[in-house]
Motif scaffolding. Structure first.
Motif, PDB file in Angstrom:
ATOM      1  N   VAL A 186     -53.234  30.342  48.976  1.00 13.91           N
ATOM      2  CA  VAL A 186     -52.701  29.103  48.409  1.00 13.91           C
ATOM      3  C   VAL A 186     -51.247  28.894  48.836  1.00 13.91           C
ATOM      4  O   VAL A 186     -50.856  27.789  49.249  1.00 13.91           O
ATOM      5  N   VAL A 187     -50.423  29.941  48.751  1.00 15.75           N
ATOM      6  CA  VAL A 187     -49.021  29.823  49.162  1.00 15.75           C
ATOM      7  C   VAL A 187     -48.921  29.483  50.645  1.00 15.75           C
ATOM      8  O   VAL A 187     -48.122  28.624  51.054  1.00 15.75           O
ATOM      9  N   SER A 188     -49.755  30.117  51.464  1.00 21.44           N
ATOM     10  CA  SER A 188     -49.742  29.826  52.902  1.00 21.44           C
ATOM     11  C   SER A 188     -50.172  28.399  53.180  1.00 21.44           C
ATOM     12  O   SER A 188     -49.638  27.735  54.082  1.00 21.44           O
ATOM     13  N   ARG A 189     -51.130  27.897  52.406  1.00 17.83           N
ATOM     14  CA  ARG A 189     -51.572  26.505  52.594  1.00 17.83           C
ATOM     15  C   ARG A 189     -50.468  25.526  52.200  1.00 17.83           C
ATOM     16  O   ARG A 189     -50.300  24.480  52.839  1.00 17.83           O
ATOM     17  N   LEU A 190     -49.707  25.841  51.159  1.00 26.73           N
ATOM     18  CA  LEU A 190     -48.582  24.982  50.790  1.00 26.73           C
ATOM     19  C   LEU A 190     -47.559  24.932  51.916  1.00 26.73           C
ATOM     20  O   LEU A 190     -47.048  23.850  52.274  1.00 26.73           O
ATOM     21  N   LEU A 191     -47.246  26.077  52.509  1.00 26.79           N
ATOM     22  CA  LEU A 191     -46.302  26.118  53.627  1.00 26.79           C
ATOM     23  C   LEU A 191     -46.863  25.390  54.843  1.00 26.79           C
ATOM     24  O   LEU A 191     -46.139  24.681  55.554  1.00 26.79           O
TER      25      LEU A 191
END
Length: 483
Positions: A115-120
Motif C-alpha cells: 500500500v505504501v509503495s502504491r501511494l508513492l
C-alpha cells in the motif's frame, strides 16, 4: 547540433517546432501509458495479491484507490512545478521515482509495504502526467497540436481499458502465485528506456527559472490536498467505514475547497503566483470541459470495475478471459481517438456529444445483453455493445482534451493540464465508489447479473450528466456565434 544539444538549448516561443518533436512525443506517450495503465491493471491481480500476501479487504481497496488518490493530489502542484522549474526535469524525476516505486511494489512482502509503495507510485505518476500535456502545448501548434492531443487521448483511453487484459496476460504467463508481482516489474525496463530517451529528446521549458518555495504556493497545495482528501475518503472507504457519519467529510471538503479558492484569489490580488490561475475558469471551453471529463471518468472507469467483478466472481472467468471480454472497448477507443483528434478542429464540441451518445447506447446495450444471454455466454454478448461504447469513448476523451485546453496560454499549460487530470482522477474515485456501493448492495440479494445491471445504470447516469455539460457548451457556443 546533436539531438542532446538541441534538447538542452532554450527555444523561444516564436521559433519553429523542433525536428525531434514527434520522437519526443513518443517518449511522453509511452511514459503516460505506463503511469495511467497502473490505474486499472491491478484490478485483475487483486485475488492473487490477497492470497499471496494474506491481504485484508481494506488494504486491497487502498491498493487500487490509494494510487488514484495520490496521483490526483500531486497533479496540480506538479503542473505548476513543471511550468516553473522545467517540464523535462520534473518529467524525469517523476519517471525515475515511478520506476523505483514499481520495483518496491513488486518486491512487497506485506500488504502494508504494498500500500505504501502504491501511494508513492501514484504520487510519482502524478509528477509525470501533467508534463505531457504541457509539453504537447509547447512542442506543437495548429493542426499538429490537435493530432498530438489525439494521440494522447488514445493513450488515456486505451491505458485504462486495456489494463485488465495486460494484467491477465502477465498473471497467466507468470502463474497465479507470483504473477501479480510482474504487473509491477514490467514497468522497470520501460521506465529505464524512457529516462534515457527523455534526457536526449525532450525540450527545456523556455521561460523556466529558479523559484523559491513560497512562489509554489505551498499553503494552497495543503488546502487543495486536504479538500480533495476529505472529498474522496468517504467514497474510497465506503465499504470499510459503516454508517453515514463518514459523509460529514463532504461539507468539510466543501469548506476547505472554498478556502482554497479564497486563498488563490488573495494570491492573485497580492501579486503572488497562485497554484491555480482561477482566470482559466472564465473560459467557457475550459470550465465546461473540465466538468465534462470529471463526470465522464466517473462513468468510464467504473465500467471496468463492475465488469471485471461480474466476469471473474459472477461467471468464474479467469483474469485473462475477463480481460479479453473487455478488450473491444479498448480497441474501439483507440481506433476512434485517432479519428477524433483529426476531426475535432472541424466539428468541435458536437463531436464529443456524438461520442457520449454512443457510449450511453453501448452501456445500455451491455445491460440488455446480460439479460438476453445469461450465464457464461454473457461475455460474448458484451463484445458488440462494449465495442460501440469504446468507439464513442474515443470521440470523447481526445477531442475534449483538445477543446478544453485550446484557449489556455502555453505558460499555464502545466497547471491547466494538471487541473484537468485531477478532475479525471477525482471522477474515477467517486465513480468507482458510487457504482461499487450499488453493485455490492445488489449482489447478495439479487445476484451478479442484477448487480451488474444496477452498476451500469449508475455509470450511464454519470455519462448522461457529462452529455448535459457537452450540450450546454454547444448551445452557449452557438449563442456566442450569433452575437
Amino acid at each position: 547540433m546533436t539531438g542532446q544539444e538541441a534538447a538542452k538549448a532554450p527555444r523561444r516561443q516564436d521559433e519553429e517546432p523542433g525536428p525531434d518533436r514527434w520522437k519526443a512525443l513518443g517518449v511522453c506517450l509511452v511514459a503516460g501509458f505506463m503511469t495511467l495503465l497502473d490505474v486499472s491493471i491491478v484490478n485483475v491481480a487483486l485475488p492473487s495479491i490477497r492470497s499471496g500476501l494474506d491481504t485484508p479487504e481494506s488494504d486491497l481497496q487502498w491498493v487500487v484507490s490509494g494510487y488514484a488518490l495520490a496521483f490526483g493530489l500531486v497533479l496540480i502542484p506538479a503542473g505548476r512545478l513543471g511550468d516553473a522549474r522545467g517540464r523535462r526535469t520534473v518529467f524525469m524525476v517523476g519517471l525515475a521515482l515511478f520506476t523505483l516505486a514499481s520495483a518496491s511494489c513488486g518486491a512487497a512482502q506485506s500488504s502494508t509495504w504494498l500500500v505504501v509503495s502504491r501511494l508513492l507510485q501514484g504520487a510519482a505518476g502524478g509528477l509525470v502526467s501533467p508534463q505531457i500535456s504541457a509539453l504537447i502545448q509547447q512542442m506543437f501548434r495548429g493542426a499538429e497540436r490537435g493530432r498530438a492531443f489525439g494521440m494522447f487521448g488514445t493513450v488515456v483511453g486505451i491505458s485504462t481499458a486495456v489494463g485488465p487484459l495486460l494484467g491477465g496476460l502477465l498473471i497467466q504467463g507468470a502463474g497465479a502465485e507470483e504473477g501479480w508481482r510482474w504487473v509491477f516489474y514490467v514497468n522497470l525496463p520501460i521506465g529505464i528506456v524512457c529516462l534515457v530517451l527523455a534526457r536526449r529528446l525532450l525540450p527545456d521549458t523556455p521561460d523556466a527559472k529558479p523559484v523559491r518555495l513560497r512562489s509554489l504556493d505551498p499553503f494552497g497545495v495543503v488546502l487543495l490536498g486536504a479538500g480533495v482528501l476529505a472529498l474522496l475518503l468517504p467514497f474510497v472507504q465506503s465499504q470499510q467505514w459503516p454508517g453515514n457519519a463518514k459523509y460529514l467529510l463532504v461539507p468539510v471538503a466543501a469548506l476547505l475547497l472554498a478556502a482554497f479558492v479564497g486563498w488563490e484569489r488573495r494570491c492573485a490580488r497580492s501579486g503572488t503566483e497562485p497554484l491555480v490561475d482561477l482566470s482559466l475558469f472564465r473560459l467557457r471551453s475550459y470550465w465546461l470541459g473540465s466538468l465534462l471529463i470529471l463526470l465522464y471518468f466517473a462513468g468510464f472507469t467504473s465500467i471496468f470495475f463492475v465488469s471485471t467483478l461480474y466476469l471473474q466472481n459472477g461467471l468464474h472467468y479467469t483474469p485473462l478471459q475477463a480481460g479479453l471480454a473487455i478488450t473491444p472497448f479498448a480497441l474501439g477507443s483507440g481506433f476512434a481517438a485517432g479519428i477524433g483528434g483529426r476531426l475535432v478542429n472541424r466539428f468541435g464540441r458536437p463531436l464529443v456529444v456524438v461520442g457520449l451518445v454512443m457510449v450511453t447506447v453501448g452501456l445500455a446495450g451491455a445491460a440488455l445483453a446480460v439479460h438476453l444471454v445469461p450465464g457464461r455466454g454473457a461475455g460474448w454478448a458484451l463484445l458488440a455493445p462494449l465495442l460501440l461504447a469504446g468507439l464513442g469513448s474515443g470521440l470523447v476523451i481526445s477531442p475534449n482534451q483538445t477543446l478544453t485546453l485550446s484557449e489556455v496560454p502555453v505558460q499555464r499549460a502545466g497547471s491547466a493540464g494538471g487541473t484537468l487530470q485531477t478532475g479525471q482522477r477525482v471522477g474515477s474515485a467517486i465513480g468507482i465508489a458510487a457504482v461499487g456501493s450499488v453493485f455490492f448492495d445488489h449482489v447478495l440479494g439479487d445476484g451478479w447479473a442484477a448487480a451488474f445491471d444496477h452498476g451500469l445504470l449508475v455509470s450511464i447516469a454519470f455519462v448522461g450528466a457529462a452529455l448535459v455539460a457537452a450540450l450546454a457548451d454547444v448551445v452557449a457556443g452557438r449563442r456566442a456565434a450569433r452575437r
